[in-house]
Design a protein around this motif. Structure first.
Motif, mmCIF file in Angstrom:
data_model
loop_
_atom_site.group_PDB
_atom_site.id
_atom_site.type_symbol
_atom_site.label_atom_id
_atom_site.label_comp_id
_atom_site.label_asym_id
_atom_site.label_seq_id
_atom_site.Cartn_x
_atom_site.Cartn_y
_atom_site.Cartn_z
ATOM 1 N N GLN A 150 38.663 37.460 39.113
ATOM 2 C CA GLN A 150 39.659 37.835 40.099
ATOM 3 C C GLN A 150 39.441 37.576 41.407
ATOM 4 O OE1 GLN A 150 43.086 38.349 38.527
ATOM 5 N NE2 GLN A 150 43.454 37.920 40.750
ATOM 6 N N ASN A 179 35.796 40.332 34.709
ATOM 7 C CA ASN A 179 37.127 39.981 35.035
ATOM 8 C C ASN A 179 37.335 40.340 36.718
ATOM 9 O OD1 ASN A 179 38.219 39.256 32.501
ATOM 10 N ND2 ASN A 179 38.377 41.561 31.870
ATOM 11 N N ARG A 180 36.820 41.327 37.115
ATOM 12 C CA ARG A 180 36.675 41.717 38.579
ATOM 13 C C ARG A 180 36.235 40.289 39.454
ATOM 14 N NH1 ARG A 180 34.959 46.775 36.847
ATOM 15 N NH2 ARG A 180 32.854 46.052 37.442
ATOM 16 N N ASN A 181 35.049 40.096 38.770
ATOM 17 C CA ASN A 181 34.481 39.027 39.694
ATOM 18 C C ASN A 181 35.249 37.696 39.612
ATOM 19 O OD1 ASN A 181 32.310 40.423 40.509
ATOM 20 N ND2 ASN A 181 30.906 39.864 38.817
ATOM 21 N N GLN A 203 34.513 44.090 32.060
ATOM 22 C CA GLN A 203 35.227 44.695 33.145
ATOM 23 C C GLN A 203 34.608 43.992 34.394
ATOM 24 O OE1 GLN A 203 35.272 48.800 32.917
ATOM 25 N NE2 GLN A 203 36.726 48.841 31.294
ATOM 26 N N ALA A 204 33.288 43.747 34.432
ATOM 27 C CA ALA A 204 32.882 43.295 35.764
ATOM 28 C C ALA A 204 33.075 41.770 35.833
ATOM 29 C CB ALA A 204 31.208 43.593 35.876
#
Length: 90
Positions: A23, A19-21, A16-17
């Motif tokens: 994005q 993917n966030r980074n 998840q981290a």
């Protein structure tokens, strides 16, 4: 098994981290190279991680099921072993 669950949860958090980074980077770069990088690298890594985690979770469920069956079988065997045996002396 608890350790396996903890490791899977930790891996979910890392993905998840990741993917966030990615994005954030994609939103800030806004160029063709970032789209290409996302399509050829980020999406593949993310998909592979997701597939791996799903596979491990399914295997873990199978192991838990087998473990429960073995425990039930152990209890049945213990009942049989502790049951009195009768012999006929005729």
């Amino acid at each position: 098994m608890r350790q396996m669950k903890m490791l899977l949860d930790e891996m979910h958090q890392y993905v998840q981290a990741f993917n966030r980074n990615n994005q954030i980077l994609k939103d800030n770069w806004q160029d063709k190279k970032s789209e290409h990088f996302s399509d050829t690298c980020i999406t593949i890594v993310n998909g592979t991680c997701q597939e791996y985690m799903q596979t491990v979770e399914q295997v873990q469920m199978g192991i838990n099921s087998s473990l429960e069956q073995l425990k039930a079988m152990e209890q049945e065997l213990n009942k049989e072993l502790s049951a009195p045996t009768w012999s006929y002396k005729g």
